[in-house]
Design a protein around this motif. Sequence first.
Motif, PDB file in Angstrom:
ATOM      1  N   ASN A 122       0.838  -1.195   0.000  1.00 30.63           N
ATOM      2  CA  ASN A 122       0.000   0.000   0.000  1.00 30.63           C
ATOM      3  C   ASN A 122       0.876   1.248   0.000  1.00 30.63           C
ATOM      4  O   ASN A 122       2.089   1.172  -0.204  1.00 30.63           O
ATOM      5  CB  ASN A 122      -0.977  -0.006   1.180  1.00 30.63           C
ATOM      6  CG  ASN A 122      -0.245  -0.019   2.515  1.00 30.63           C
ATOM      7  OD1 ASN A 122       0.987   0.153   2.587  1.00 30.63           O
ATOM      8  ND2 ASN A 122      -0.982  -0.215   3.572  1.00 30.63           N
ATOM      9  N   ARG A 123       0.248   2.405   0.256  1.00 35.78           N
ATOM     10  CA  ARG A 123       0.993   3.674   0.163  1.00 35.78           C
ATOM     11  C   ARG A 123       2.119   3.736   1.193  1.00 35.78           C
ATOM     12  O   ARG A 123       3.213   4.218   0.903  1.00 35.78           O
ATOM     13  CB  ARG A 123       0.017   4.842   0.387  1.00 35.78           C
ATOM     14  CG  ARG A 123       0.672   6.222   0.225  1.00 35.78           C
ATOM     15  CD  ARG A 123       1.260   6.376  -1.159  1.00 35.78           C
ATOM     16  NE  ARG A 123       1.822   7.702  -1.361  1.00 35.78           N
ATOM     17  CZ  ARG A 123       1.156   8.713  -1.879  1.00 35.78           C
ATOM     18  NH1 ARG A 123      -0.096   8.548  -2.250  1.00 35.78           N
ATOM     19  NH2 ARG A 123       1.715   9.880  -2.052  1.00 35.78           N
ATOM     20  N   ALA A 124       1.861   3.217   2.412  1.00 37.00           N
ATOM     21  CA  ALA A 124       2.893   3.279   3.457  1.00 37.00           C
ATOM     22  C   ALA A 124       4.120   2.470   3.059  1.00 37.00           C
ATOM     23  O   ALA A 124       5.258   2.926   3.188  1.00 37.00           O
ATOM     24  CB  ALA A 124       2.326   2.761   4.777  1.00 37.00           C
ATOM     25  N   LEU A 125       3.892   1.220   2.565  1.00 38.91           N
ATOM     26  CA  LEU A 125       5.030   0.386   2.165  1.00 38.91           C
ATOM     27  C   LEU A 125       5.693   0.951   0.919  1.00 38.91           C
ATOM     28  O   LEU A 125       6.912   0.845   0.748  1.00 38.91           O
ATOM     29  CB  LEU A 125       4.553  -1.054   1.924  1.00 38.91           C
ATOM     30  CG  LEU A 125       5.644  -2.079   1.618  1.00 38.91           C
ATOM     31  CD1 LEU A 125       6.731  -2.070   2.678  1.00 38.91           C
ATOM     32  CD2 LEU A 125       5.049  -3.482   1.487  1.00 38.91           C
ATOM     33  N   LEU A 126       4.892   1.572   0.031  1.00 35.21           N
ATOM     34  CA  LEU A 126       5.472   2.204  -1.152  1.00 35.21           C
ATOM     35  C   LEU A 126       6.473   3.287  -0.741  1.00 35.21           C
ATOM     36  O   LEU A 126       7.554   3.402  -1.320  1.00 35.21           O
ATOM     37  CB  LEU A 126       4.361   2.797  -2.013  1.00 35.21           C
ATOM     38  CG  LEU A 126       4.825   3.579  -3.248  1.00 35.21           C
ATOM     39  CD1 LEU A 126       5.542   2.686  -4.234  1.00 35.21           C
ATOM     40  CD2 LEU A 126       3.641   4.272  -3.909  1.00 35.21           C
ATOM     41  N   ASP A 127       6.111   4.083   0.276  1.00 34.22           N
ATOM     42  CA  ASP A 127       7.042   5.119   0.762  1.00 34.22           C
ATOM     43  C   ASP A 127       8.342   4.491   1.240  1.00 34.22           C
ATOM     44  O   ASP A 127       9.433   4.991   0.945  1.00 34.22           O
ATOM     45  CB  ASP A 127       6.401   5.907   1.904  1.00 34.22           C
ATOM     46  CG  ASP A 127       5.277   6.809   1.402  1.00 34.22           C
ATOM     47  OD1 ASP A 127       5.275   7.094   0.186  1.00 34.22           O
ATOM     48  OD2 ASP A 127       4.440   7.215   2.211  1.00 34.22           O
ATOM     49  N   VAL A 131       5.323  -3.139  -7.245  1.00 32.93           N
ATOM     50  CA  VAL A 131       3.979  -2.837  -7.731  1.00 32.93           C
ATOM     51  C   VAL A 131       3.120  -2.516  -6.518  1.00 32.93           C
ATOM     52  O   VAL A 131       3.019  -3.330  -5.596  1.00 32.93           O
ATOM     53  CB  VAL A 131       3.369  -4.027  -8.507  1.00 32.93           C
ATOM     54  CG1 VAL A 131       1.977  -3.657  -9.014  1.00 32.93           C
ATOM     55  CG2 VAL A 131       4.264  -4.426  -9.659  1.00 32.93           C
ATOM     56  N   ALA A 132       2.497  -1.330  -6.481  1.00 31.82           N
ATOM     57  CA  ALA A 132       1.690  -0.910  -5.322  1.00 31.82           C
ATOM     58  C   ALA A 132       0.342  -0.415  -5.792  1.00 31.82           C
ATOM     59  O   ALA A 132       0.198   0.113  -6.897  1.00 31.82           O
ATOM     60  CB  ALA A 132       2.398   0.190  -4.530  1.00 31.82           C
ATOM     61  N   ARG A 133      -0.650  -0.627  -4.926  1.00 26.97           N
ATOM     62  CA  ARG A 133      -1.994  -0.079  -5.191  1.00 26.97           C
ATOM     63  C   ARG A 133      -2.220   1.093  -4.257  1.00 26.97           C
ATOM     64  O   ARG A 133      -2.159   0.937  -3.049  1.00 26.97           O
ATOM     65  CB  ARG A 133      -3.062  -1.150  -4.950  1.00 26.97           C
ATOM     66  CG  ARG A 133      -4.478  -0.657  -5.280  1.00 26.97           C
ATOM     67  CD  ARG A 133      -5.534  -1.677  -4.894  1.00 26.97           C
ATOM     68  NE  ARG A 133      -6.877  -1.217  -5.213  1.00 26.97           N
ATOM     69  CZ  ARG A 133      -7.974  -1.708  -4.667  1.00 26.97           C
ATOM     70  NH1 ARG A 133      -7.899  -2.678  -3.766  1.00 26.97           N
ATOM     71  NH2 ARG A 133      -9.157  -1.243  -4.994  1.00 26.97           N
ATOM     72  N   VAL A 134      -2.455   2.303  -4.829  1.00 28.56           N
ATOM     73  CA  VAL A 134      -2.578   3.511  -4.016  1.00 28.56           C
ATOM     74  C   VAL A 134      -3.975   4.093  -4.052  1.00 28.56           C
ATOM     75  O   VAL A 134      -4.231   5.115  -3.425  1.00 28.56           O
ATOM     76  CB  VAL A 134      -1.569   4.574  -4.506  1.00 28.56           C
ATOM     77  CG1 VAL A 134      -0.142   4.094  -4.346  1.00 28.56           C
ATOM     78  CG2 VAL A 134      -1.829   4.948  -5.964  1.00 28.56           C
ATOM     79  N   GLY A 135      -4.910   3.482  -4.785  1.00 29.97           N
ATOM     80  CA  GLY A 135      -6.277   3.976  -4.836  1.00 29.97           C
ATOM     81  C   GLY A 135      -7.189   2.902  -5.353  1.00 29.97           C
ATOM     82  O   GLY A 135      -6.777   1.754  -5.565  1.00 29.97           O
TER      83      GLY A 135
END
Length: 789
Positions: free
Chosen positions: A635-640, A700-704
């Motif tokens: 998710n967004r946190a792990l993407l950061d 690969v991340a899902r942000v929305g």
Amino acid sequence: MKNLMNSLTISHKLGLFLVTPILAVCFFSVQLLEDKYQDLTIQEKISSTVELSDIYTELVHSLQKERALSTKKLMTSSLTYDSTALFEIRHRTDKIIVKINEVTDQVRQFNASYFPKFEAITKKLLNLEDIRRDIDLANNSTYFSYYSLLNIQLINSISTLYSIGNYFGYSLFTLAYINALWLEEFSHQEHITVLDIFENKKLDSLQYKKLLNIISRQTGAINYFYNIAPLAYGDILQQVLSGDAQKNIVLYRDFLTYQAQKNNLLISLYEVIGYGGLIHNFKNHLLRENPENSIKAKQKANIARQLIEHFINTHERSLKSEKFLGDALATIELYDSHIERITMMKNNHHRIIEIDEVIIVNDQPFFNALKWLHFDKSFFDEELWSKESEKKIARINSLGNTIKSALHKKIEQSIQQIETSVYQLIGLIIAVLFFSFFIGLKLKNRLVNEIEYIASVMRQSLQTKEEKYFEINGCDEIAQMMQAFNELSKQRTENKKNLTLASKVFFYAHEGICITDSRGKVVNINPAFSKITGYSKAEIILDNAERFKFDRQSTENNEQIWEKIISDDYWKGEILGKTKSGAQLVENVTISAVKNERREVSHYIGMFVDITESKRILKRLEEMAYHDSLTKLPNRALLDERFKLTLAYSKRKKHRLAVCYIDLDRFKPVNDTYGHDIGDLVLLEFSERLKGSTREQDTVARVGGDEFVLLLNSAKEGGESEKVINRIIESINQPFIIKGHHIDIGFSIGVVFYPDHGDNLQLLLKLADQAMYQAKYSPNHQYKYYKPT
């Protein structure tokens, strides 16, 4: 100094001791007053910030009205249009711009980093006269995007100003107000976009995507408002969105969606029926001997039939659609039946003239259906749309004003509270100082008298060799000292009781306890130790102590543990082990050194608790916090976190890093048509294809809801990223067959690079989002590299 202190009497020492806290009170009082003054300065700064942002908000509303009146002017004949209102709002806008130019330098006082944003707005405002001149000359090519982008910049700048209040308890109000501004702006954009569509009687894919994007942004602003706004304001917004105005707006949205799909059908039918299509192949079949024409004609007839039937099955909206599309189907069926008849007559050697006299197809019903599919403006009531849309915008504006008024009131209350607390603090300090001085004198006199009495009794006890007991009055420290003297005779008995109590604590404790001698040999364990590990006391002390130790492993080696114990007299950490039955065990262990009177280690005490279940739960919570619940992607946190690691690696290796922003096209109609269950399966399939097309070192991340982000490591001059993107395009362009449904979705990709475009994830995502929209609105392009132009 030591001799001086020894020469002082206890009375003098107590006097010095009592003066010390009074001085401390004075010192801390000054500190508190300074803190209060700083708080008051910050609140006044926030108040000034809000007042400054009000000027920018006033400009946003003025530009919105100017944009709406400009649209009306462009849609109305110059002979009948009254420009008075437009000139008035332009004059008002100019007055606000003058005011903004006067206060722009104030931005530097709050934060120098804010200034470039506001300076950029000032530069953009210089183009306003050119835009107005184009509007007066009936040139409407750029005015909408200019006003919209300018308002977006203004709202972002207002958000920047309001951000100073987010650190001082105003975030719920400031974020709610900014979101109300966004919702009002997007509602304005929708209002004008719909008017433009119906005025031009045209709804192409770019216009429809533009409208969907505006509606999507409204939906995002509404959802975020519900998440962050106080409940009372959420209820007000709910009333706005459940009113008749919103219901009528939704009806127009639904019709435009219906019209867009009619346009898609119209374009598809032109391709299938027109030149090179069914009619062309049908005539070639009639005039020529090539049998391939009959095959192509049948194929095109079948495709046209499927297109019309799919539209009818999906949109059973009116008897009118059934009539026109039913006639079109009948015409196609007639063509299809005549193909076989022509073939049969040719096989019987009929001449073309004879066949032509028999084969007659009336195309008029089909062309009537194509005419019906063209844009239909008949249902649109411009006055009703304007009335309902403006009503909704006015209510949203009222909501924003309500929030802003509450914010102003809250800031004023905070300033008043701080000022009141300053006066109260000053009064309290004076009272405390007076009281401390008065009580200090009283205490000093009492302490001196009590100490003299204690000294007298102790001398008598020493001289008579008999136990003396004090008569105790009070419960202060002097009384406690007397009580301690009285308890000396009972010390031996109490020590015995304490030893008994310590034994019970050892026996009944729920923590495992192990006692060893100074060489590490186990001398005792408590029952909790056996209960947790499964080893009995005899097994630990006599038989299996070595095997028990072998089953235990710490993250630190033994040398580090013993160095810690030697230096600090204890060590605390986690140990992985096994029970006697072989089950895995995680222990939180504390090992303490016990020393005798000579400061030599006599024993070691180890205490531990079983934290196996807690660690398992913690691991599960960490997984939930860093992964998307549906796709299991980061998710967004792990993407950061991944971005920081990848960025550090790229800097160290001097590699490029690509950030790709992916947005699904036509995903909302999938949810609306097939339901959210099918939509979720589409997202899962999409995610699997993304993962299958990327490399192991990529993320690969899902942000929305339907938005994904790729971090592509080692992207050499765009070549590596292009290979990955081409694999993604090839994979996702394959049909999506979900539970028997053929799902038609598209996607758009925006690509940016580090270090070309920045080294901040938020900036890179923003630029990639812009590139994605360039790809979305560029025909025949599924991805775009970001370019500043």
